[in-house]
Design a protein around this motif. Structure first.
Motif, PDB file in Angstrom:
ATOM      1  N   GLN A 100       9.511  -3.448 -11.738  1.00  0.00           N
ATOM      2  CA  GLN A 100       8.849  -4.105 -10.439  1.00  0.00           C
ATOM      3  C   GLN A 100       7.705  -4.525 -10.919  1.00  0.00           C
ATOM      4  OE1 GLN A 100       9.126  -1.365  -7.258  1.00  0.00           O
ATOM      5  NE2 GLN A 100      11.127  -1.675  -6.911  1.00  0.00           N
ATOM      6  N   MET A 101       7.380  -5.843 -10.761  1.00  0.00           N
ATOM      7  CA  MET A 101       6.050  -6.362 -11.029  1.00  0.00           C
ATOM      8  C   MET A 101       5.661  -7.361 -10.300  1.00  0.00           C
ATOM      9  SD  MET A 101       6.681  -7.043 -15.171  1.00  0.00           S
ATOM     10  CE  MET A 101       6.705  -5.600 -16.147  1.00  0.00           C
ATOM     11  N   ALA A 102       4.377  -7.750 -10.417  1.00  0.00           N
ATOM     12  CA  ALA A 102       3.838  -8.662  -9.359  1.00  0.00           C
ATOM     13  C   ALA A 102       2.511  -9.338  -9.926  1.00  0.00           C
ATOM     14  CB  ALA A 102       3.545  -8.188  -7.952  1.00  0.00           C
ATOM     15  N   ILE A 103       2.211 -10.274  -9.595  1.00  0.00           N
ATOM     16  CA  ILE A 103       0.876 -11.162  -9.830  1.00  0.00           C
ATOM     17  C   ILE A 103       0.214 -11.256  -8.605  1.00  0.00           C
ATOM     18  CG2 ILE A 103      -0.186 -12.989 -10.901  1.00  0.00           C
ATOM     19  CD1 ILE A 103       1.084 -11.516 -12.865  1.00  0.00           C
ATOM     20  N   GLU A 104      -0.590 -10.682  -8.431  1.00  0.00           N
ATOM     21  CA  GLU A 104      -1.551 -10.729  -7.041  1.00  0.00           C
ATOM     22  C   GLU A 104      -2.891 -11.585  -7.194  1.00  0.00           C
ATOM     23  OE1 GLU A 104      -2.410  -6.688  -5.855  1.00  0.00           O
ATOM     24  OE2 GLU A 104      -0.297  -6.218  -5.770  1.00  0.00           O
ATOM     25  N   VAL A 105      -2.854 -12.727  -6.640  1.00  0.00           N
ATOM     26  CA  VAL A 105      -3.784 -14.005  -6.827  1.00  0.00           C
ATOM     27  C   VAL A 105      -4.942 -13.594  -5.757  1.00  0.00           C
ATOM     28  CG1 VAL A 105      -4.208 -16.183  -7.310  1.00  0.00           C
ATOM     29  CG2 VAL A 105      -2.031 -15.171  -7.965  1.00  0.00           C
ATOM     30  N   ARG A 106      -6.124 -13.678  -6.386  1.00  0.00           N
ATOM     31  CA  ARG A 106      -7.337 -13.760  -5.316  1.00  0.00           C
ATOM     32  C   ARG A 106      -8.045 -14.960  -5.727  1.00  0.00           C
ATOM     33  NH1 ARG A 106     -11.194 -10.732  -8.030  1.00  0.00           N
ATOM     34  NH2 ARG A 106     -10.226  -9.507  -9.544  1.00  0.00           N
ATOM     35  N   ASP A 107      -9.070 -15.103  -4.755  1.00  0.00           N
ATOM     36  CA  ASP A 107     -10.325 -16.072  -5.184  1.00  0.00           C
ATOM     37  C   ASP A 107     -11.575 -15.230  -4.679  1.00  0.00           C
ATOM     38  OD1 ASP A 107     -10.463 -16.334  -2.276  1.00  0.00           O
ATOM     39  OD2 ASP A 107      -9.737 -18.474  -2.698  1.00  0.00           O
ATOM     40  N   ASP A 108     -12.567 -15.927  -4.518  1.00  0.00           N
ATOM     41  CA  ASP A 108     -13.913 -15.059  -4.211  1.00  0.00           C
ATOM     42  C   ASP A 108     -13.934 -14.722  -2.651  1.00  0.00           C
ATOM     43  OD1 ASP A 108     -14.908 -15.226  -6.798  1.00  0.00           O
ATOM     44  OD2 ASP A 108     -15.902 -17.212  -6.158  1.00  0.00           O
ATOM     45  N   ASP A 109     -12.929 -15.330  -1.731  1.00  0.00           N
ATOM     46  CA  ASP A 109     -12.823 -14.974  -0.651  1.00  0.00           C
ATOM     47  C   ASP A 109     -11.605 -13.834  -0.193  1.00  0.00           C
ATOM     48  OD1 ASP A 109     -14.674 -16.844   0.093  1.00  0.00           O
ATOM     49  OD2 ASP A 109     -13.454 -18.493   0.094  1.00  0.00           O
ATOM     50  N   GLY A 110     -10.831 -13.669  -1.273  1.00  0.00           N
ATOM     51  CA  GLY A 110      -9.890 -12.552  -0.852  1.00  0.00           C
ATOM     52  C   GLY A 110      -8.565 -13.107  -1.467  1.00  0.00           C
ATOM     53  N   MET A 120     -13.319 -27.262  -7.463  1.00  0.00           N
ATOM     54  CA  MET A 120     -12.255 -26.472  -7.926  1.00  0.00           C
ATOM     55  C   MET A 120     -12.731 -25.070  -7.925  1.00  0.00           C
ATOM     56  SD  MET A 120     -10.273 -28.363 -10.988  1.00  0.00           S
ATOM     57  CE  MET A 120     -11.606 -28.388 -12.186  1.00  0.00           C
ATOM     58  N   ARG A 121     -11.986 -23.997  -7.448  1.00  0.00           N
ATOM     59  CA  ARG A 121     -11.979 -22.772  -7.457  1.00  0.00           C
ATOM     60  C   ARG A 121     -11.689 -21.908  -8.452  1.00  0.00           C
ATOM     61  NH1 ARG A 121     -12.919 -21.784  -1.925  1.00  0.00           N
ATOM     62  NH2 ARG A 121     -12.729 -19.477  -2.173  1.00  0.00           N
ATOM     63  N   ARG A 122     -12.137 -20.726  -8.308  1.00  0.00           N
ATOM     64  CA  ARG A 122     -11.684 -19.838  -9.561  1.00  0.00           C
ATOM     65  C   ARG A 122     -10.711 -18.888  -8.980  1.00  0.00           C
ATOM     66  NH1 ARG A 122     -13.484 -18.052 -14.497  1.00  0.00           N
ATOM     67  NH2 ARG A 122     -14.960 -19.601 -14.422  1.00  0.00           N
ATOM     68  N   TYR A 123      -9.698 -18.421  -9.654  1.00  0.00           N
ATOM     69  CA  TYR A 123      -8.496 -17.689  -9.007  1.00  0.00           C
ATOM     70  C   TYR A 123      -8.416 -16.408 -10.129  1.00  0.00           C
ATOM     71  CZ  TYR A 123      -7.313 -21.320  -6.074  1.00  0.00           C
ATOM     72  OH  TYR A 123      -7.556 -22.282  -5.029  1.00  0.00           O
ATOM     73  N   TYR A 124      -8.288 -15.269  -9.567  1.00  0.00           N
ATOM     74  CA  TYR A 124      -8.010 -14.028 -10.639  1.00  0.00           C
ATOM     75  C   TYR A 124      -6.607 -13.760 -10.100  1.00  0.00           C
ATOM     76  CZ  TYR A 124     -13.018 -14.361 -10.087  1.00  0.00           C
ATOM     77  OH  TYR A 124     -14.375 -14.690 -10.277  1.00  0.00           O
ATOM     78  N   PHE A 125      -5.922 -13.436 -11.370  1.00  0.00           N
ATOM     79  CA  PHE A 125      -4.559 -13.059 -11.363  1.00  0.00           C
ATOM     80  C   PHE A 125      -4.341 -11.694 -12.024  1.00  0.00           C
ATOM     81  CE2 PHE A 125      -5.043 -17.398 -11.975  1.00  0.00           C
ATOM     82  CZ  PHE A 125      -3.899 -18.136 -11.261  1.00  0.00           C
ATOM     83  N   ASP A 126      -4.473 -10.912 -11.075  1.00  0.00           N
ATOM     84  CA  ASP A 126      -4.514  -9.318 -10.974  1.00  0.00           C
ATOM     85  C   ASP A 126      -2.940  -8.934 -11.387  1.00  0.00           C
ATOM     86  OD1 ASP A 126      -6.964  -8.971 -10.695  1.00  0.00           O
ATOM     87  OD2 ASP A 126      -6.561  -8.784  -8.293  1.00  0.00           O
ATOM     88  N   LEU A 127      -2.479  -8.149 -12.181  1.00  0.00           N
ATOM     89  CA  LEU A 127      -1.132  -7.743 -12.691  1.00  0.00           C
ATOM     90  C   LEU A 127      -0.868  -6.265 -12.258  1.00  0.00           C
ATOM     91  CD1 LEU A 127      -1.597  -8.472 -16.514  1.00  0.00           C
ATOM     92  CD2 LEU A 127      -1.002  -9.958 -14.612  1.00  0.00           C
ATOM     93  N   ARG A 128       0.207  -6.392 -11.389  1.00  0.00           N
ATOM     94  CA  ARG A 128       0.602  -5.042 -10.831  1.00  0.00           C
ATOM     95  C   ARG A 128       2.157  -4.925 -11.525  1.00  0.00           C
ATOM     96  NH1 ARG A 128      -0.741  -1.867  -7.174  1.00  0.00           N
ATOM     97  NH2 ARG A 128      -2.213  -3.164  -6.368  1.00  0.00           N
ATOM     98  N   ASP A 129       2.270  -3.700 -12.286  1.00  0.00           N
ATOM     99  CA  ASP A 129       3.257  -3.026 -12.947  1.00  0.00           C
ATOM    100  C   ASP A 129       3.818  -1.700 -12.265  1.00  0.00           C
ATOM    101  OD1 ASP A 129       5.502  -2.469 -14.811  1.00  0.00           O
ATOM    102  OD2 ASP A 129       4.287  -2.644 -16.519  1.00  0.00           O
ATOM    103  N   GLY A 130       4.493  -1.789 -11.420  1.00  0.00           N
ATOM    104  CA  GLY A 130       5.129  -0.509 -10.733  1.00  0.00           C
ATOM    105  C   GLY A 130       3.598  -0.399  -9.652  1.00  0.00           C
ATOM    106  N   GLU A 131       2.956   0.880 -10.070  1.00  0.00           N
ATOM    107  CA  GLU A 131       1.897   1.314  -9.025  1.00  0.00           C
ATOM    108  C   GLU A 131       0.598   0.868  -9.716  1.00  0.00           C
ATOM    109  OE1 GLU A 131       1.995   2.620  -5.911  1.00  0.00           O
ATOM    110  OE2 GLU A 131       4.076   2.154  -6.131  1.00  0.00           O
ATOM    111  N   ALA A 132       0.776   0.516 -11.206  1.00  0.00           N
ATOM    112  CA  ALA A 132      -0.434   0.351 -11.917  1.00  0.00           C
ATOM    113  C   ALA A 132      -1.017  -1.045 -11.542  1.00  0.00           C
ATOM    114  CB  ALA A 132      -0.286   0.316 -13.232  1.00  0.00           C
ATOM    115  N   LEU A 133      -2.197  -1.134 -11.287  1.00  0.00           N
ATOM    116  CA  LEU A 133      -2.799  -2.480 -11.115  1.00  0.00           C
ATOM    117  C   LEU A 133      -3.966  -2.631 -12.166  1.00  0.00           C
ATOM    118  CD1 LEU A 133      -3.377  -4.868  -9.250  1.00  0.00           C
ATOM    119  CD2 LEU A 133      -5.059  -3.732  -8.145  1.00  0.00           C
ATOM    120  N   ILE A 134      -3.927  -3.839 -13.089  1.00  0.00           N
ATOM    121  CA  ILE A 134      -4.863  -4.366 -13.882  1.00  0.00           C
ATOM    122  C   ILE A 134      -5.557  -5.535 -13.439  1.00  0.00           C
ATOM    123  CG2 ILE A 134      -5.044  -5.230 -16.395  1.00  0.00           C
ATOM    124  CD1 ILE A 134      -2.018  -3.720 -16.722  1.00  0.00           C
ATOM    125  N   PRO A 135      -6.714  -5.310 -13.092  1.00  0.00           N
ATOM    126  CA  PRO A 135      -7.396  -6.434 -12.427  1.00  0.00           C
ATOM    127  C   PRO A 135      -7.915  -7.512 -13.594  1.00  0.00           C
ATOM    128  CG  PRO A 135      -8.804  -4.597 -12.779  1.00  0.00           C
ATOM    129  CD  PRO A 135      -7.739  -4.311 -13.035  1.00  0.00           C
TER     130      PRO A 135
END
Length: 78
Positions: A53-63, A1-16
């Motif tokens: 406008q919001m988004a969840i940007e998901v990444r793993d260790d590879d990007g 199993m892999r570890r995933y990171y769920f970065d929060l984007r609220d407008g221009e702000a990014l919360i890693p």
């Protein structure tokens, strides 16, 4: 199993996401991203009456692996 990171984007702000979450597959990743975004939208809709406008940007260790976006506008007639 892999570890995933769920970065929060609220407008221009990014919360890693510094901790991440270990999940078994992309279906689980998508489900978690949608749940997190739904919570963000619910909280924002209670506080704001403007374009959201919001988004969840998901990444793993590879990007980056997935982005889940949502935008809406609350209009109140005068």
């Amino acid at each position: 199993m892999r570890r995933y990171y769920f970065d929060l984007r609220d407008g221009e702000a990014l919360i890693p996401d510094e901790e991440g979450m270990v999940l078994p597959d992309m279906g689980s990743v998508q489900e978690e991203a949608v749940k997190a975004l739904a919570d963000m939208v619910h909280n924002a809709a209670q506080k704001s009456a403007s374009l959201i406008q919001m988004a969840i940007e998901v990444r793993d260790d590879d990007g980056p692996v997935m982005q889940v976006k949502f935008a809406f506008d609350i209009v109140r007639p005068h």
